[in-house]
Design a protein around this motif. Sequence first.
Motif, PDB file in Angstrom:
ATOM      1  N   ALA A  31       0.830  -1.206   0.000  1.00  9.97           N
ATOM      2  CA  ALA A  31       0.000   0.000   0.000  1.00  9.97           C
ATOM      3  C   ALA A  31       0.865   1.256   0.000  1.00  9.97           C
ATOM      4  O   ALA A  31       0.598   2.212  -0.736  1.00  9.97           O
ATOM      5  N   SER A  32       1.921   1.248   0.810  1.00 12.86           N
ATOM      6  CA  SER A  32       2.807   2.409   0.882  1.00 12.86           C
ATOM      7  C   SER A  32       3.491   2.669  -0.453  1.00 12.86           C
ATOM      8  O   SER A  32       3.547   3.815  -0.928  1.00 12.86           O
ATOM      9  N   ALA A  33       4.005   1.608  -1.074  1.00 12.68           N
ATOM     10  CA  ALA A  33       4.701   1.760  -2.358  1.00 12.68           C
ATOM     11  C   ALA A  33       3.750   2.236  -3.447  1.00 12.68           C
ATOM     12  O   ALA A  33       4.089   3.110  -4.257  1.00 12.68           O
ATOM     13  N   PHE A  34       2.545   1.669  -3.466  1.00 10.97           N
ATOM     14  CA  PHE A  34       1.580   2.079  -4.489  1.00 10.97           C
ATOM     15  C   PHE A  34       1.139   3.525  -4.278  1.00 10.97           C
ATOM     16  O   PHE A  34       1.013   4.295  -5.239  1.00 10.97           O
ATOM     17  N   ASN A  35       0.893   3.906  -3.027  1.00 11.28           N
ATOM     18  CA  ASN A  35       0.452   5.274  -2.755  1.00 11.28           C
ATOM     19  C   ASN A  35       1.500   6.298  -3.180  1.00 11.28           C
ATOM     20  O   ASN A  35       1.169   7.378  -3.680  1.00 11.28           O
ATOM     21  N   LYS A  36       2.773   5.958  -3.011  1.00  9.57           N
ATOM     22  CA  LYS A  36       3.838   6.857  -3.460  1.00  9.57           C
ATOM     23  C   LYS A  36       3.840   6.971  -4.981  1.00  9.57           C
ATOM     24  O   LYS A  36       4.019   8.057  -5.541  1.00  9.57           O
ATOM     25  N   GLN A  37       3.632   5.840  -5.661  1.00  4.44           N
ATOM     26  CA  GLN A  37       3.592   5.889  -7.121  1.00  4.44           C
ATOM     27  C   GLN A  37       2.364   6.662  -7.599  1.00  4.44           C
ATOM     28  O   GLN A  37       2.428   7.398  -8.588  1.00  4.44           O
ATOM     29  N   HIS A  38       1.259   6.499  -6.890  1.00  8.33           N
ATOM     30  CA  HIS A  38       0.041   7.247  -7.222  1.00  8.33           C
ATOM     31  C   HIS A  38       0.290   8.752  -7.089  1.00  8.33           C
ATOM     32  O   HIS A  38      -0.140   9.549  -7.935  1.00  8.33           O
ATOM     33  N   GLU A  39       0.997   9.148  -6.043  1.00 11.56           N
ATOM     34  CA  GLU A  39       1.343  10.560  -5.848  1.00 11.56           C
ATOM     35  C   GLU A  39       2.248  11.054  -6.977  1.00 11.56           C
ATOM     36  O   GLU A  39       2.088  12.180  -7.471  1.00 11.56           O
TER      37      GLU A  39
ATOM     38  N   ARG B 173      11.310  15.059 -12.690  1.00 11.06           N
ATOM     39  CA  ARG B 173      11.501  14.417 -11.383  1.00 11.06           C
ATOM     40  C   ARG B 173      10.394  13.413 -11.075  1.00 11.06           C
ATOM     41  O   ARG B 173      10.668  12.287 -10.635  1.00 11.06           O
ATOM     42  N   SER B 174       9.143  13.806 -11.316  1.00  5.14           N
ATOM     43  CA  SER B 174       8.030  12.905 -11.000  1.00  5.14           C
ATOM     44  C   SER B 174       8.007  11.699 -11.934  1.00  5.14           C
ATOM     45  O   SER B 174       7.692  10.580 -11.515  1.00  5.14           O
ATOM     46  N   THR B 175       8.360  11.906 -13.197  1.00  3.33           N
ATOM     47  CA  THR B 175       8.408  10.793 -14.149  1.00  3.33           C
ATOM     48  C   THR B 175       9.471   9.780 -13.740  1.00  3.33           C
ATOM     49  O   THR B 175       9.233   8.564 -13.742  1.00  3.33           O
ATOM     50  N   LYS B 176      10.629  10.273 -13.369  1.00  4.95           N
ATOM     51  CA  LYS B 176      11.724   9.378 -12.978  1.00  4.95           C
ATOM     52  C   LYS B 176      11.382   8.619 -11.695  1.00  4.95           C
ATOM     53  O   LYS B 176      11.652   7.417 -11.579  1.00  4.95           O
ATOM     54  N   ARG B 177      10.779   9.316 -10.725  1.00  2.00           N
ATOM     55  CA  ARG B 177      10.388   8.644  -9.483  1.00  2.00           C
ATOM     56  C   ARG B 177       9.364   7.547  -9.756  1.00  2.00           C
ATOM     57  O   ARG B 177       9.456   6.441  -9.216  1.00  2.00           O
ATOM     58  N   LEU B 178       8.389   7.864 -10.600  1.00  2.11           N
ATOM     59  CA  LEU B 178       7.337   6.895 -10.905  1.00  2.11           C
ATOM     60  C   LEU B 178       7.918   5.639 -11.539  1.00  2.11           C
ATOM     61  O   LEU B 178       7.608   4.516 -11.133  1.00  2.11           O
ATOM     62  N   LEU B 179       8.777   5.822 -12.518  1.00  2.00           N
ATOM     63  CA  LEU B 179       9.376   4.675 -13.203  1.00  2.00           C
ATOM     64  C   LEU B 179      10.231   3.836 -12.259  1.00  2.00           C
ATOM     65  O   LEU B 179      10.279   2.611 -12.368  1.00  2.00           O
TER      66      LEU B 179
ATOM     67  N   ALA C  45       4.245   7.339 -17.904  1.00  2.00           N
ATOM     68  CA  ALA C  45       5.570   7.916 -17.665  1.00  2.00           C
ATOM     69  C   ALA C  45       6.523   7.603 -18.814  1.00  2.00           C
ATOM     70  O   ALA C  45       7.327   8.444 -19.229  1.00  2.00           O
ATOM     71  N   ARG C  46       6.444   6.393 -19.342  1.00  2.00           N
ATOM     72  CA  ARG C  46       7.291   6.017 -20.471  1.00  2.00           C
ATOM     73  C   ARG C  46       6.982   6.884 -21.689  1.00  2.00           C
ATOM     74  O   ARG C  46       7.876   7.260 -22.450  1.00  2.00           O
TER      75      ARG C  46
ATOM     76  N   ILE D 193      14.017   0.971 -14.959  1.00  2.00           N
ATOM     77  CA  ILE D 193      14.788   1.871 -14.118  1.00  2.00           C
ATOM     78  C   ILE D 193      14.705   1.361 -12.695  1.00  2.00           C
ATOM     79  O   ILE D 193      13.619   1.143 -12.169  1.00  2.00           O
ATOM     80  N   GLY D 194      15.840   1.196 -12.037  1.00  2.00           N
ATOM     81  CA  GLY D 194      15.839   0.709 -10.666  1.00  2.00           C
ATOM     82  C   GLY D 194      15.611   1.835  -9.684  1.00  2.00           C
ATOM     83  O   GLY D 194      15.761   3.003  -9.998  1.00  2.00           O
TER      84      GLY D 194
END
Length: 230
Positions: free
Chosen positions: A56-64, A138-144, A206-207, A227-228
């Motif tokens: 849930a935490s990981a998904f919520n961050k990606q959602h943000e 920045r947001s694109t790179k974080r999401l990927l 994002a891609r 992207i890791g």
Amino acid sequence: MLNKILVPQGPTFRISLLQDLCVNMISETWVFNKEGTLAMKLVNVRAVDALFSDIASAFNKQHEDHAAMTEAAQKLKGVSGCAPTASLTACIGTLQQEHGASKVQVRMEGYSFSLIVKENKVPDKLKQVQQQVGELSRSTKRLLARKTRLQEMICSMLQSQTQLEEKIRTTNPVYLDQVRLEGNLRENLQKIRLAKELSEQYDEAARSVLREMAQLAGLTLEAAPEIGTE
């Protein structure tokens, strides 16, 4: 000769950026609580609850990140004077026509991109565009960067349903508790299935952004590993 950059690609990019940024609203409504985040029900097995919490935490961050990416793209279009449905390529192209292609350029290094303005005094409009391009990058790179670990965690849980049910029954010997907690487990698994679908759509969007920016920077595109996380 054009330079080359390895850009992660999905199975198809025939859909437009606008379509990429759209997600299944029915799925979102079911997955998210009133606060707009993914929340899990407890199954009363500490290790399992911890794993669901991590997902849930990981998904919520990606959602943000997806929300920030979408907002930056729309603000970029707004300050550029482009329609909300216009592509990023069209918006940057308009700026290049207004100020000269040699003075307004997209620069890409790795998976980061920026807008370079070669003028002694940068107009306020271009400063705002630069700011939104920076946030978009920045947001694109974080999401990927978040996708791989999130998908791995979700797949692991979905493949372990039988074992998870057994852990619940072992830890909670009272039958009524088992019925309630196994119901919570099934609901959690359904939520993460839908979260997985949304995550894949976020990643695809994002891609698509990355591809457009690479093309604006004059780079050819080749498939690359995920992207890791940093």
